[in-house]
Structures are given as C-alpha cells and as structure tokens.
Design a protein around this motif. Structure first.
Motif, PDB file in Angstrom:
ATOM      1  N   ALA A   2      29.507  19.594 -24.855  1.00  0.00           N
ATOM      2  CA  ALA A   2      28.147  19.991 -24.474  1.00  0.00           C
ATOM      3  C   ALA A   2      27.390  18.798 -23.895  1.00  0.00           C
ATOM      4  CB  ALA A   2      27.393  20.536 -25.673  1.00  0.00           C
ATOM      5  N   ARG A 196      28.531  26.548 -14.058  1.00  0.00           N
ATOM      6  CA  ARG A 196      27.147  26.411 -14.513  1.00  0.00           C
ATOM      7  C   ARG A 196      26.258  26.793 -13.338  1.00  0.00           C
ATOM      8  NH1 ARG A 196      26.697  19.705 -14.997  1.00  0.00           N
ATOM      9  NH2 ARG A 196      27.055  19.344 -12.774  1.00  0.00           N
ATOM     10  N   GLU A 202      20.313  27.002 -18.198  1.00  0.00           N
ATOM     11  CA  GLU A 202      21.335  27.014 -19.247  1.00  0.00           C
ATOM     12  C   GLU A 202      21.815  28.445 -19.528  1.00  0.00           C
ATOM     13  OE1 GLU A 202      22.908  24.657 -20.404  1.00  0.00           O
ATOM     14  OE2 GLU A 202      21.703  22.826 -20.345  1.00  0.00           O
ATOM     15  N   PRO A 203      23.023  28.607 -20.041  1.00  0.00           N
ATOM     16  CA  PRO A 203      23.545  29.949 -20.331  1.00  0.00           C
ATOM     17  C   PRO A 203      22.848  30.618 -21.514  1.00  0.00           C
ATOM     18  CG  PRO A 203      25.124  28.275 -21.017  1.00  0.00           C
ATOM     19  CD  PRO A 203      24.031  27.553 -20.269  1.00  0.00           C
ATOM     20  N   LEU A 208      25.773  35.382 -19.301  1.00  0.00           N
ATOM     21  CA  LEU A 208      27.209  35.645 -19.476  1.00  0.00           C
ATOM     22  C   LEU A 208      27.643  36.903 -18.722  1.00  0.00           C
ATOM     23  CD1 LEU A 208      27.653  34.796 -23.278  1.00  0.00           C
ATOM     24  CD2 LEU A 208      28.081  33.326 -21.286  1.00  0.00           C
ATOM     25  N   PRO A 241      25.756  31.546 -26.290  1.00  0.00           N
ATOM     26  CA  PRO A 241      26.498  30.376 -25.806  1.00  0.00           C
ATOM     27  C   PRO A 241      25.731  29.068 -26.040  1.00  0.00           C
ATOM     28  CG  PRO A 241      25.502  31.549 -23.960  1.00  0.00           C
ATOM     29  CD  PRO A 241      25.237  32.387 -25.183  1.00  0.00           C
ATOM     30  N   LEU A 246      30.242  26.352 -18.843  1.00  0.00           N
ATOM     31  CA  LEU A 246      31.086  27.441 -19.314  1.00  0.00           C
ATOM     32  C   LEU A 246      32.461  27.281 -18.673  1.00  0.00           C
ATOM     33  CD1 LEU A 246      28.571  30.397 -18.713  1.00  0.00           C
ATOM     34  CD2 LEU A 246      29.104  29.322 -20.925  1.00  0.00           C
ATOM     35  N   TRP A 267      34.240  30.902 -22.239  1.00  0.00           N
ATOM     36  CA  TRP A 267      34.188  29.964 -23.364  1.00  0.00           C
ATOM     37  C   TRP A 267      33.011  29.022 -23.157  1.00  0.00           C
ATOM     38  CZ3 TRP A 267      38.014  29.898 -27.296  1.00  0.00           C
ATOM     39  CH2 TRP A 267      39.069  30.797 -27.094  1.00  0.00           C
ATOM     40  N   ASP A 268      32.319  28.678 -24.232  1.00  0.00           N
ATOM     41  CA  ASP A 268      31.184  27.762 -24.084  1.00  0.00           C
ATOM     42  C   ASP A 268      31.598  26.323 -24.396  1.00  0.00           C
ATOM     43  OD1 ASP A 268      31.210  27.465 -26.836  1.00  0.00           O
ATOM     44  OD2 ASP A 268      29.265  28.424 -27.172  1.00  0.00           O
ATOM     45  N   SER A 269      30.638  25.415 -24.302  1.00  0.00           N
ATOM     46  CA  SER A 269      30.928  23.990 -24.457  1.00  0.00           C
ATOM     47  C   SER A 269      31.290  23.633 -25.894  1.00  0.00           C
ATOM     48  CB  SER A 269      29.720  23.167 -24.000  1.00  0.00           C
ATOM     49  OG  SER A 269      28.596  23.476 -24.818  1.00  0.00           O
ATOM     50  N   VAL A 274      32.715  33.271 -26.049  1.00  0.00           N
ATOM     51  CA  VAL A 274      31.394  33.905 -26.129  1.00  0.00           C
ATOM     52  C   VAL A 274      31.313  35.251 -25.409  1.00  0.00           C
ATOM     53  CG1 VAL A 274      30.080  31.805 -26.597  1.00  0.00           C
ATOM     54  CG2 VAL A 274      30.590  32.428 -24.219  1.00  0.00           C
TER      55      VAL A 274
END
Lengths: 287, 287
Positions: A2, A196, A202-203, A208, A241, A246, A267-269, A274
C-alpha cells in the motif's frame, strides 16, 4: 504494498465520481438523472464497468446508509449506451436486517421516447459489518512491479483515440500477457495488470465495479480482436479495498459457440481478494 | 461415454417436468401459475436450482420458439420459497434478431397478499443456431466411474428425510470429495460427481439449471455444515447437452467475511462443458 494516501478530499471531484454522478429527478424518490460522458467510451459504447458503477451509485443513493455497499450486482446489457443524458430508475424488492435486494434500470432518450440500455439486480449490505474471517485459497496474480509493466498510455494514438476510458486509468499490463500487441498472443486467454485511477482517486466498493471490466478483453490474448459485447456481468464485492494499486486478473476457459466467459479477480494492496466477477460475452466476429 | 437413449417420450411426464410445470393464468399473457412441491425441498426451502429452472420454463413459455434456450440466467433469492402455490410474472425487456432479454418474478401468497421469492434476469436465444467452434481449455473433472462413486441414496435416512431433492436425483459423488460424510473433510472446497435424473429424464438446457445447484454445498468439504443460503446465482448454458450422465464439479476459492462464491461446471457425456455457474452464498453460522 500500500502506498501512503490521504483521506478522500471532499472538495476534489475525481473523474470517476463525476462519471457516476446521479441527481434525484424532481418529484420521484426512485428516479435519477445522469450524463454519460464520451470520456468513458471504449469501442462501440460506454464501458460496461462504468455503467455498472453508475447503477451501483444510483442504488446506493436510493438505499441509504445502512446498506450502502454492493455485495453482488448483475447487469444485463440490453442495448449499447451512447454519450449523452440518461435516466435511472430504482426499485427495492426487499429490505431486511442485513441486506436489501434491489433493481435498477438505465434508460436513454431516443426518437420514440426512451430505450432501455441496462437492467441490473443487486444485493446491498454493509461490508464493514461483515465478520473478518478470511479463508481464501486463491493466490494473487504474480507479475512484475508496475514500473516493469506495460503502460496502456504507451498504446498507439489511433487506439487511444477510440478509448477515452484508458485516459482515466493508470493501467500497467503484465508483459507476459501483452504479446498480442506485437502480433504474438500467448493463446492462454489471460490478461492481468496493475490498476489505479490516473487522477489518484483511491479505490472503494463502487470503483471495484469499474475495475472488473477495465482490462482489454481476454480474447486479445487468444488473437481475437474486435469488440466483445457483454451480455451479462455479475460482480461480487467481498471487502472494502485498501488504498493503493489494485491488481486485476482476467481469464477465460470456455470459448465456444461464439461466446466466452470472462472471469476477473481484483486484489488490493493488502493482498485481499476484494472482488470477483464473471461475464458472458460474444466472441468478436473475426473468429 | 454417452449411453444409448431413446427420444423423449411425450406421454411420460418426468418428475422434473412436473416440478417446473407452469400454466398461463387466465387473462394475462405474462402471468403463470405453478405449484412448488415438497419433493424439491432441501434444508430450509425449495432447491434454488429447481426454482431457476421453473423461472426458466416460464420465460421460455413467454418467449416462443425462436429464442427458446437460456444462454444466461441470474436469480436473486429474496426470501425462502415454501411448498405450495406460486405465481410467476414475465417481462420481455428487448427482443432482437438473435436474443431476447427478459425478467421473471416468482411470488407466493402470504397473509398480506403476495411476497416476492425470487427475481430473475435472463438472455435467451437458440443454442442450436450457435456456431460450432469449441476452443475450451478447461478439462472435465477426473473421477472414478459412477459404479465406484458414493451414491447419495446411501445417505442416512434422517438426512434424506429433509432432502426430498435427493430422491429425484441419481447422484454419485467422487469418493475423494466426500470425506466430510465420515468426519474427514478434505479442506479443498471441492465437491464433484455424476448426475442424472432418477426417473431417466434426459438432460436439456433447463435441466442444466437444476444441475448447477444440485450438489451438496462445497462448504461441507471445508467442514462447515448447515444451510448455505444463496444470495445470487448466475448460470450460463453454453450448449445443448448430449444424453446420458452429466459430470458436475463445484468449488470455492474465496471463503471470507461470512460469504463464499461457489463455481460449478457441468460436462456432458460427449465431454463438452455445457454449463457454468457462479453463486454468492452465506457461510453457515457454525463458522
């Protein structure tokens, strides 16, 4: 993994938030107006993931705070959406203690009145209220870091001109999955990369819904080029997320009878799966 | 692998055809009556696959012959269906040259009038009219022949008493996936087996809608017992199945936050991947 990020600046309206903005139509508690921007076009219409997020936003507005997150949302694409005004109607089928089930219709004006573009069904709840058990056996996609991946910003100008969507994304594709760009598709039916938003947004759960449909079609990796119209797309949002990049992996296993399924994982950081999605799409006519 | 089979005997009404029978309500071109039989119960309600096939049958009745097969159908389960009378309403959102997109609502009477049980969206077309290209990279599940698998008819009588569904199926589970029956779940989150109807009714596209939800929940293979209510289920029917045994494989990769996805594949006796499905379900409370 992240990156440091500050809380969302409420003064800043990102391109994505602008793209999914809805305003309540006068006199109706279940009707919203929106504007589909050419900036979200890809190929022959507005990106299906952006439309999914737009409908998701209208449903969130109609449901209120208790059930504010899409857990599952399904869209059937009835006709190709075009840049211009749109109207969304929402219906709550049932509102229970932990979830609400609801429907949304996306319409656009035409010569005869209004034409339906997309119909959606969804289950909403609070992702933050879910238990924190995680027994995921799936593993995140393995790929080089973003700086060693292929940025879609480097695509030919003639390609980008038809793909306003790509200007809004910072998308770095795994080099192992972009052989098709130089005439050497891998034939595995897989595309994956880092994603991104170009403006730093930000997500969150609604973003998503865009992410699951933001990659080039997996048919490219099979050497099949052209538009791949989606008949149906279902996304399951499984967790809020974490900020940062991502990773999105899309793949197909069953190209047959002029159709294919395309499965996506996001997939998130924090290495959490997610979102998952599956869509049924038509194989480009070049087959 | 296909067994010899004779054409469907139109005089013979199978248990499945009886279970999905609909009759057009007087005076309405888009309203059907049905009876949900206790013979299709499993756990706390009527099997979700049977309900999907019932709605699929109502939609087929309303669409006519040109678009008679479900290519994709999605159900959101709003409340638990109970044995007794039901009413189905259908709506055609758009009817094009090759496909129709449509919606179906399943209702049951309650003290206050009618309560919604399931809402569905679907795309219908003709599977027989599809091109015959097959580039499937997925492989059929590997398992011993039916005679060496575990018949659910051998389950304890106390279990079968709650599961009328199982009496209608000839289901032979791969021994490698039934350790849970003797207290030794594999932990892989996979269940697979051979499936045909106990009364010999051959598979067709509507029967595949039952098949995708006919196996025991994959949570059993993770040692999680109890009811696994489905929030959403989407099935893609990709080809008309050949006569004979079906092989069904169900698996999960993401059990987290009290929910899981369950993916199913149905293969026919000619080794064709004829249906794929994904559902989002709630993990049993025993977790």
């Amino acid at each position: 993994m992240a990156e440091a990020s500050s809380p969302v600046d409420t003064e800043f309206e990102s391109e994505f938030d602008h793209g999914i903005a809805v305003s309540r139509s006068d006199g109706s508690p279940a009707s919203y107006d929106a504007e589909l921007s050419a900036g979200w076009q890809i190929g022959g219409g507005i990106n299906g993931g952006l439309l999914l997020a737009l409908m998701g936003n209208a449903l969130r507005s109609s449901l209120g705070d208790a059930h504010s997150d899409p857990w599952s949302i399904t869209a059937y694409y009835v006709s190709a959406s075009q840049p211009g005004p749109a109207r969304l109607t929402t219906e709550v089928l049932r509102s229970g203690r932990t979830t609400s089930t609801c429907s949304c219709t996306l319409l656009q004006p035409d010569a005869e009145g209004e034409v339906e573009r997309v119909r959606a069904l969804a289950t909403y709840g609070s992702l933050a209220a879910l238990p924190d058990d995680v027994r995921t056996t799936a593993a995140p996609p393995q790929m080089p870091p973003p700086d060693e991946c292929v940025s879609t910003a480097d695509a030919p100008p003639s390609f980008l001109a038809q793909a306003g969507l790509l200007e809004r994304l910072d998308l770095r594709l795994d080099p192992a999955c972009v052989g098709w760009a130089v005439g050497e598709p891998s034939g595995r039916g897989r595309v994956q990369g880092w994603l991104r938003m170009a403006d730093g947004r930000e997500p969150d759960p609604l973003l998503l819904l865009l992410a699951v449909d933001a990659l080039p079609p997996v048919t490219f990796d099979l050497g099949l080029f052209g538009w791949t119209p989606t008949l149906e797309l279902t996304a399951h949002v499984r967790a809020v997320p974490a900020p940062g990049w991502l990773r999105v992996k899309a793949s197909t296993r069953n190209v047959a009878g002029g159709m294919l399924e395309e499965d996506a994982e996001v997939w998130d950081s924090a290495d959490r799966l997610v979102a998952q999605s599956r869509q049924l799409a038509l194989v480009p006519r070049s087959l």
